[in-house]
Design a protein around this motif. Sequence first.
Motif, mmCIF file in Angstrom:
data_model
loop_
_atom_site.group_PDB
_atom_site.id
_atom_site.type_symbol
_atom_site.label_atom_id
_atom_site.label_comp_id
_atom_site.label_asym_id
_atom_site.label_seq_id
_atom_site.Cartn_x
_atom_site.Cartn_y
_atom_site.Cartn_z
ATOM 1 N N ASN A 16 50.705 -15.113 1.239
ATOM 2 C CA ASN A 16 51.977 -14.381 1.311
ATOM 3 C C ASN A 16 52.066 -13.664 2.653
ATOM 4 O O ASN A 16 51.042 -13.397 3.282
ATOM 5 C CB ASN A 16 52.082 -13.369 0.172
ATOM 6 N N PRO A 17 53.272 -13.320 3.086
ATOM 7 C CA PRO A 17 53.409 -12.577 4.345
ATOM 8 C C PRO A 17 52.855 -11.159 4.188
ATOM 9 O O PRO A 17 53.136 -10.485 3.197
ATOM 10 C CB PRO A 17 54.922 -12.541 4.597
ATOM 11 N N GLY A 18 52.062 -10.738 5.155
ATOM 12 C CA GLY A 18 51.552 -9.368 5.144
ATOM 13 C C GLY A 18 52.562 -8.417 5.746
ATOM 14 O O GLY A 18 53.454 -8.823 6.494
ATOM 15 N N GLU A 19 52.415 -7.151 5.405
ATOM 16 C CA GLU A 19 53.303 -6.137 5.980
ATOM 17 C C GLU A 19 52.964 -5.962 7.452
ATOM 18 O O GLU A 19 51.815 -6.081 7.858
ATOM 19 C CB GLU A 19 53.125 -4.810 5.241
ATOM 20 N N SER A 20 53.969 -5.690 8.234
ATOM 21 C CA SER A 20 53.779 -5.495 9.663
ATOM 22 C C SER A 20 54.339 -4.138 10.065
ATOM 23 O O SER A 20 55.356 -3.702 9.538
ATOM 24 C CB SER A 20 54.496 -6.602 10.439
ATOM 25 N N SER A 21 53.660 -3.493 11.009
ATOM 26 C CA SER A 21 54.119 -2.187 11.468
ATOM 27 C C SER A 21 55.262 -2.328 12.472
ATOM 28 O O SER A 21 55.884 -1.345 12.851
ATOM 29 C CB SER A 21 52.964 -1.412 12.101
ATOM 30 N N VAL A 22 55.518 -3.538 12.932
ATOM 31 C CA VAL A 22 56.615 -3.775 13.869
ATOM 32 C C VAL A 22 57.726 -4.526 13.169
ATOM 33 O O VAL A 22 57.504 -5.215 12.175
ATOM 34 C CB VAL A 22 56.142 -4.575 15.110
ATOM 35 N N THR A 24 60.167 -15.831 7.966
ATOM 36 C CA THR A 24 59.014 -15.817 7.063
ATOM 37 C C THR A 24 57.955 -16.860 7.416
ATOM 38 O O THR A 24 56.833 -16.769 6.930
ATOM 39 C CB THR A 24 59.468 -16.072 5.605
ATOM 40 N N ALA A 25 58.283 -17.835 8.229
ATOM 41 C CA ALA A 25 57.340 -18.905 8.575
ATOM 42 C C ALA A 25 57.084 -18.901 10.075
ATOM 43 O O ALA A 25 57.612 -18.057 10.801
ATOM 44 C CB ALA A 25 57.891 -20.250 8.127
ATOM 45 N N SER A 26 56.282 -19.847 10.529
ATOM 46 C CA SER A 26 56.055 -19.987 11.959
ATOM 47 C C SER A 26 55.401 -21.328 12.240
ATOM 48 O O SER A 26 55.473 -22.241 11.424
ATOM 49 C CB SER A 26 55.193 -18.836 12.512
ATOM 50 N N TRP A 27 54.741 -21.408 13.375
ATOM 51 C CA TRP A 27 54.112 -22.635 13.842
ATOM 52 C C TRP A 27 52.760 -22.286 14.451
ATOM 53 O O TRP A 27 52.592 -21.214 15.037
ATOM 54 C CB TRP A 27 54.993 -23.323 14.881
ATOM 55 N N ALA A 28 51.816 -23.199 14.354
ATOM 56 C CA ALA A 28 50.470 -22.975 14.890
ATOM 57 C C ALA A 28 50.472 -23.247 16.387
ATOM 58 O O ALA A 28 49.897 -24.214 16.884
ATOM 59 C CB ALA A 28 49.457 -23.870 14.177
ATOM 60 N N VAL A 29 51.144 -22.372 17.097
ATOM 61 C CA VAL A 29 51.193 -22.457 18.550
ATOM 62 C C VAL A 29 51.294 -21.034 19.090
ATOM 63 O O VAL A 29 52.025 -20.206 18.547
ATOM 64 C CB VAL A 29 52.372 -23.355 19.015
ATOM 65 N N TRP A 30 50.486 -20.768 20.106
ATOM 66 C CA TRP A 30 50.428 -19.447 20.720
ATOM 67 C C TRP A 30 50.435 -19.641 22.230
ATOM 68 O O TRP A 30 50.265 -20.763 22.722
ATOM 69 C CB TRP A 30 49.156 -18.729 20.282
ATOM 70 N N PRO A 31 50.632 -18.574 23.016
ATOM 71 C CA PRO A 31 50.594 -18.741 24.477
ATOM 72 C C PRO A 31 49.266 -19.369 24.916
ATOM 73 O O PRO A 31 48.227 -19.082 24.317
ATOM 74 C CB PRO A 31 50.735 -17.306 24.994
ATOM 75 N N PRO A 32 49.282 -20.232 25.936
ATOM 76 C CA PRO A 32 48.058 -20.921 26.364
ATOM 77 C C PRO A 32 46.937 -19.939 26.707
ATOM 78 O O PRO A 32 47.158 -18.899 27.323
ATOM 79 C CB PRO A 32 48.494 -21.681 27.620
ATOM 80 N N ASP A 73 53.869 -19.551 3.807
ATOM 81 C CA ASP A 73 53.116 -18.938 2.715
ATOM 82 C C ASP A 73 53.550 -19.500 1.378
ATOM 83 O O ASP A 73 54.703 -19.906 1.203
ATOM 84 C CB ASP A 73 53.318 -17.415 2.720
ATOM 85 N N LEU A 74 52.629 -19.476 0.424
ATOM 86 C CA LEU A 74 52.922 -19.931 -0.926
ATOM 87 C C LEU A 74 53.885 -18.982 -1.625
ATOM 88 O O LEU A 74 54.815 -19.404 -2.300
ATOM 89 C CB LEU A 74 51.610 -20.037 -1.717
ATOM 90 N N LEU A 75 53.659 -17.679 -1.454
ATOM 91 C CA LEU A 75 54.489 -16.666 -2.103
ATOM 92 C C LEU A 75 55.424 -16.021 -1.092
ATOM 93 O O LEU A 75 55.115 -15.934 0.090
ATOM 94 C CB LEU A 75 53.606 -15.585 -2.741
ATOM 95 N N THR A 76 56.546 -15.521 -1.565
ATOM 96 C CA THR A 76 57.511 -14.880 -0.673
ATOM 97 C C THR A 76 57.313 -13.367 -0.582
ATOM 98 O O THR A 76 57.849 -12.733 0.321
ATOM 99 C CB THR A 76 58.950 -15.158 -1.145
ATOM 100 N N GLU A 77 56.543 -12.775 -1.504
ATOM 101 C CA GLU A 77 56.366 -11.318 -1.528
ATOM 102 C C GLU A 77 55.649 -10.827 -0.271
ATOM 103 O O GLU A 77 54.573 -11.310 0.072
ATOM 104 C CB GLU A 77 55.553 -10.911 -2.767
ATOM 105 N N VAL A 78 56.254 -9.868 0.429
ATOM 106 C CA VAL A 78 55.633 -9.250 1.600
ATOM 107 C C VAL A 78 54.741 -8.116 1.107
ATOM 108 O O VAL A 78 55.225 -7.127 0.557
ATOM 109 C CB VAL A 78 56.700 -8.719 2.582
ATOM 110 N N ASN A 79 53.423 -8.276 1.298
ATOM 111 C CA ASN A 79 52.475 -7.314 0.740
ATOM 112 C C ASN A 79 51.114 -7.569 1.376
ATOM 113 O O ASN A 79 50.606 -8.679 1.332
ATOM 114 C CB ASN A 79 52.397 -7.498 -0.778
ATOM 115 N N SER A 80 50.524 -6.541 1.967
ATOM 116 C CA SER A 80 49.211 -6.691 2.590
ATOM 117 C C SER A 80 48.063 -6.459 1.620
ATOM 118 O O SER A 80 46.909 -6.666 1.973
ATOM 119 C CB SER A 80 49.083 -5.733 3.781
#
Length: 197
Positions: free
Chosen positions: A53-59, A14-22, A94-101
């Motif tokens: 909140n986390p958005g819905e993902s197609s993957v 549900t979380a991540s880090w502010a890092v992406w491929p260079p 995210d502040l909320l845990t509900e997955v919803n776009s």
Amino acid sequence: MTSLLETMARYEMTASWAVWPPSASYDRMSDISFPFGDLDGVLHARSVILGLNPGESSVQRRPWQNFHTSPRHNDHFLAEAFRDTLHWGAYMTDLLTEVNSKSNTLDLNATTIHRDVAVLVDQFQALGAADPLVIVIGTTATKAFKEHETVLAAALDLTSVRWVEVPHYSAANGRVHGNDPRKYRRLVLNALRDAGR
């Protein structure tokens, strides 16, 4: 010594880090997947980037994928905004845990937010975030965060939480950022500068 990835592993879906491929810059065609590899010395708890909140993902979700999905979600805007800043490597959640776009259908009642703020407090405590700058994304998240800031401050044994609001990066907020990741970067950097961050 345990890495932050290991410490925060229970939140990896549900979380991540502010890092992406260079990359010199990020746009719709950029690889924005989470860059597994040696991130020691990159990941930190000096700042925390907070969405609503986390958005819905197609993957199918994979570890640390939140904020690293397709261009449809404009996640490349975040990569561009935090590229080459002190906030690169910050924890993202995210502040909320509900997955919803559809943010207009989110359950924003006080009981739900209070429950989810408890989850957020757990994350901050596990992260070892002593006095982080919280970068709150968008007005809806900011409103809910402000109403519960004292709970987070008390849990961290702080008088108040240092925080700043930045615009939301979604396509629905195009009237603000013009659907241009470079303009969004300028808006975020200006907000951080104006807040002295």
